[in-house]
Design a protein around this motif. Structure first.
Motif, PDB file in Angstrom:
ATOM      1  N   PRO A  31       1.497   1.205   9.155  1.00 27.49           N
ATOM      2  CA  PRO A  31       1.152   1.788  10.453  1.00 27.49           C
ATOM      3  C   PRO A  31      -0.302   2.270  10.457  1.00 27.49           C
ATOM      4  O   PRO A  31      -0.865   2.586   9.408  1.00 27.49           O
ATOM      5  CB  PRO A  31       2.122   2.973  10.584  1.00 27.49           C
ATOM      6  N   GLU A  32      -0.847   2.330  11.648  1.00 29.16           N
ATOM      7  CA  GLU A  32      -2.281   2.612  11.824  1.00 29.16           C
ATOM      8  C   GLU A  32      -2.770   3.907  11.162  1.00 29.16           C
ATOM      9  O   GLU A  32      -3.915   3.980  10.700  1.00 29.16           O
ATOM     10  CB  GLU A  32      -2.560   2.701  13.327  1.00 29.16           C
ATOM     11  N   ASP A  33      -1.904   4.930  11.114  1.00 22.63           N
ATOM     12  CA  ASP A  33      -2.357   6.207  10.547  1.00 22.63           C
ATOM     13  C   ASP A  33      -2.261   6.228   9.020  1.00 22.63           C
ATOM     14  O   ASP A  33      -2.572   7.237   8.393  1.00 22.63           O
ATOM     15  CB  ASP A  33      -1.573   7.381  11.150  1.00 22.63           C
ATOM     16  N   HIS A  34      -1.837   5.108   8.418  1.00 25.93           N
ATOM     17  CA  HIS A  34      -1.836   4.976   6.958  1.00 25.93           C
ATOM     18  C   HIS A  34      -3.144   4.282   6.559  1.00 25.93           C
ATOM     19  O   HIS A  34      -3.220   3.065   6.564  1.00 25.93           O
ATOM     20  CB  HIS A  34      -0.650   4.123   6.488  1.00 25.93           C
ATOM     21  N   HIS A  35      -4.167   5.050   6.272  1.00 22.82           N
ATOM     22  CA  HIS A  35      -5.476   4.441   5.965  1.00 22.82           C
ATOM     23  C   HIS A  35      -5.467   3.909   4.541  1.00 22.82           C
ATOM     24  O   HIS A  35      -5.088   4.616   3.611  1.00 22.82           O
ATOM     25  CB  HIS A  35      -6.603   5.483   6.084  1.00 22.82           C
ATOM     26  N   ILE A  36      -5.927   2.674   4.383  1.00 24.03           N
ATOM     27  CA  ILE A  36      -5.997   2.118   3.023  1.00 24.03           C
ATOM     28  C   ILE A  36      -6.984   0.961   2.993  1.00 24.03           C
ATOM     29  O   ILE A  36      -7.060   0.171   3.933  1.00 24.03           O
ATOM     30  CB  ILE A  36      -4.590   1.664   2.541  1.00 24.03           C
ATOM     31  N   GLU A  37      -7.792   0.891   1.930  1.00 24.15           N
ATOM     32  CA  GLU A  37      -8.727  -0.219   1.729  1.00 24.15           C
ATOM     33  C   GLU A  37      -8.596  -0.737   0.304  1.00 24.15           C
ATOM     34  O   GLU A  37      -8.294   0.025  -0.622  1.00 24.15           O
ATOM     35  CB  GLU A  37     -10.175   0.234   2.011  1.00 24.15           C
ATOM     36  N   GLY A  38      -8.848  -2.033   0.130  1.00 28.49           N
ATOM     37  CA  GLY A  38      -8.620  -2.683  -1.154  1.00 28.49           C
ATOM     38  C   GLY A  38      -9.419  -2.131  -2.321  1.00 28.49           C
ATOM     39  O   GLY A  38      -8.990  -2.226  -3.474  1.00 28.49           O
ATOM     40  N   GLY A  39     -10.572  -1.540  -2.041  1.00 25.41           N
ATOM     41  CA  GLY A  39     -11.382  -0.962  -3.122  1.00 25.41           C
ATOM     42  C   GLY A  39     -10.706   0.207  -3.811  1.00 25.41           C
ATOM     43  O   GLY A  39     -11.062   0.588  -4.924  1.00 25.41           O
ATOM     44  N   ASP A  40      -9.702   0.782  -3.132  1.00 28.96           N
ATOM     45  CA  ASP A  40      -8.978   1.925  -3.691  1.00 28.96           C
ATOM     46  C   ASP A  40      -7.706   1.517  -4.423  1.00 28.96           C
ATOM     47  O   ASP A  40      -7.032   2.371  -4.994  1.00 28.96           O
ATOM     48  CB  ASP A  40      -8.588   2.892  -2.561  1.00 28.96           C
ATOM     49  N   VAL A  41      -7.340   0.231  -4.389  1.00 28.90           N
ATOM     50  CA  VAL A  41      -6.029  -0.184  -4.892  1.00 28.90           C
ATOM     51  C   VAL A  41      -6.167  -1.083  -6.120  1.00 28.90           C
ATOM     52  O   VAL A  41      -6.843  -2.111  -6.068  1.00 28.90           O
ATOM     53  CB  VAL A  41      -5.246  -0.940  -3.792  1.00 28.90           C
ATOM     54  N   MET A  42      -5.516  -0.689  -7.221  1.00 29.47           N
ATOM     55  CA  MET A  42      -5.570  -1.489  -8.449  1.00 29.47           C
ATOM     56  C   MET A  42      -4.179  -1.626  -9.069  1.00 29.47           C
ATOM     57  O   MET A  42      -3.644  -0.661  -9.613  1.00 29.47           O
ATOM     58  CB  MET A  42      -6.489  -0.828  -9.481  1.00 29.47           C
ATOM     59  N   PRO A  43      -3.591  -2.819  -8.997  1.00 31.44           N
ATOM     60  CA  PRO A  43      -2.339  -3.041  -9.719  1.00 31.44           C
ATOM     61  C   PRO A  43      -2.636  -3.131 -11.222  1.00 31.44           C
ATOM     62  O   PRO A  43      -3.540  -3.861 -11.633  1.00 31.44           O
ATOM     63  CB  PRO A  43      -1.851  -4.402  -9.198  1.00 31.44           C
ATOM     64  N   ILE A  44      -1.900  -2.350 -12.019  1.00 32.19           N
ATOM     65  CA  ILE A  44      -2.097  -2.345 -13.478  1.00 32.19           C
ATOM     66  C   ILE A  44      -0.720  -2.472 -14.114  1.00 32.19           C
ATOM     67  O   ILE A  44      -0.140  -1.475 -14.569  1.00 32.19           O
ATOM     68  CB  ILE A  44      -2.770  -1.026 -13.949  1.00 32.19           C
TER      69      ILE A  44
END
Length: 304
Positions: free
Chosen positions: A128-141
């Motif tokens: 949903p729109e109010d869930h802010h997220i960008e790929g630079g913050d996400v790292m699958p480990i």
């Protein structure tokens, strides 16, 4: 159909979306700057030129193709910055996430829609729109998903705060078998040396069990300590604020033993080679003026 597969940051890369610097548009005004580093170069009159950025991205494409990686590019939008594909999407396991980015960047997602159309629609997700997220913050480990966020009450005051806890919690719900670990990042709208725009601006795993870390990018020292312990102190390359400013933690892994790095990162590149990693050096100093480097301009789709 594209069968996505991303479970970590360093396995052998097979397919990626690389950004585009063609038709990058005029130098933005100060009001249009999304981050303090770009603002600094706009003020100084040394904001990067399109021809130089195209040259830098071509060098990256050549390295990727040398390693037989399938390279997709966004469709060109006239006079528009499309360099940082990492912001607009990311893959975890076999699911493609469209990022909830700053609203005026939505067109960038449309420009990669032809790639998204090749993915099973059940495997394409948007929060949903109010869930802010960008790929630079996400790292699958592996069994973890590391996520950079900003947990302070003044979140809405920062254009540099890009991922919120709503998105972090939603990720945990989607991946109940993984541990989603969030890291509270230091934000500044005015000083690029005190601003970790994304997690990959102050941290990145490399090789089999190594990492590059900038301590001051983390607001909570215990979270920084947790990361150092996770990798082991002897496996960590610590960078200072100048190295962070130059984006030393934003290189890009083609495999556990191959990385693409900026040619001026002499200390880091020497350390990587000492770890048995092949370093493919490219010029990327102009693009780095926009507070983004190699990881920011790549969106991996398939790794072994």
């Amino acid at each position: 159909m594209l069968k996505l597969h991303i479970t970590n940051e360093t396995s052998r890369l097979r397919a990626v979306i690389l950004g585009l610097a063609n038709s990058n548009g005029p130098t933005p005004t100060l009001e249009e700057a999304y981050d303090p580093k770009s603002a600094e170069y706009i003020k100084a009159g040394t904001y990067p030129l399109e021809k130089d950025m195209v040259k830098e991205m071509t060098a990256v494409r050549d390295v990727l193709e040398k390693y037989e990686v399938k390279v997709y590019r966004p469709e060109q939008i006239e006079d528009y910055n499309q360099i940082f594909t990492r912001d607009i999407g990311f893959v975890i396991d076999d699911i493609f996430f469209k990022a909830n980015i700053l609203p005026d960047r939505e067109r960038e997602i449309d420009a990669i829609q032809y790639v998204i159309d090749q993915i099973d629609s059940k495997k394409v997700h948007r929060f949903p729109e109010d869930h802010h997220i960008e790929g630079g913050d996400v790292m699958p480990i592996g069994d973890y998903i590391f996520v950079g966020t900003y947990r302070e009450s003044d979140y809405s005051n920062y254009i540099t705060a890009r991922t919120n806890m709503k998105a972090v919690n939603a990720l945990q719900e989607m991946f109940p078998n993984k541990t989603v670990k969030s890291f509270n990042l230091r934000k500044s709208s005015t000083d690029p040396r005190l601003n970790a725009l994304h997690l990959d601006c102050c941290f990145q795993p490399v090789g089999k069990n190594k990492a590059i870390i900038h301590k001051n990018g983390f607001l909570n020292e215990d979270e920084y300590e947790w990361l150092v312990n996770f990798y082991g102190k002897e496996n960590v390359f610590e960078i200072d604020s100048d190295q962070m400013y130059a984006m030393n933690s934003n290189i890009f892994s083609i495999a556990e033993d191959v990385v693409i790095s900026e040619k001026n990162f002499t200390k880091l590149n020497a350390w990587l080679r000492a770890q048995g990693i092949t370093v493919e050096e490219v010029p990327y100093a102009e693009i780095s003026k926009q507070e983004g480097l190699l990881r920011c301009s790549t969106l991996p789709l398939i790794r072994d």
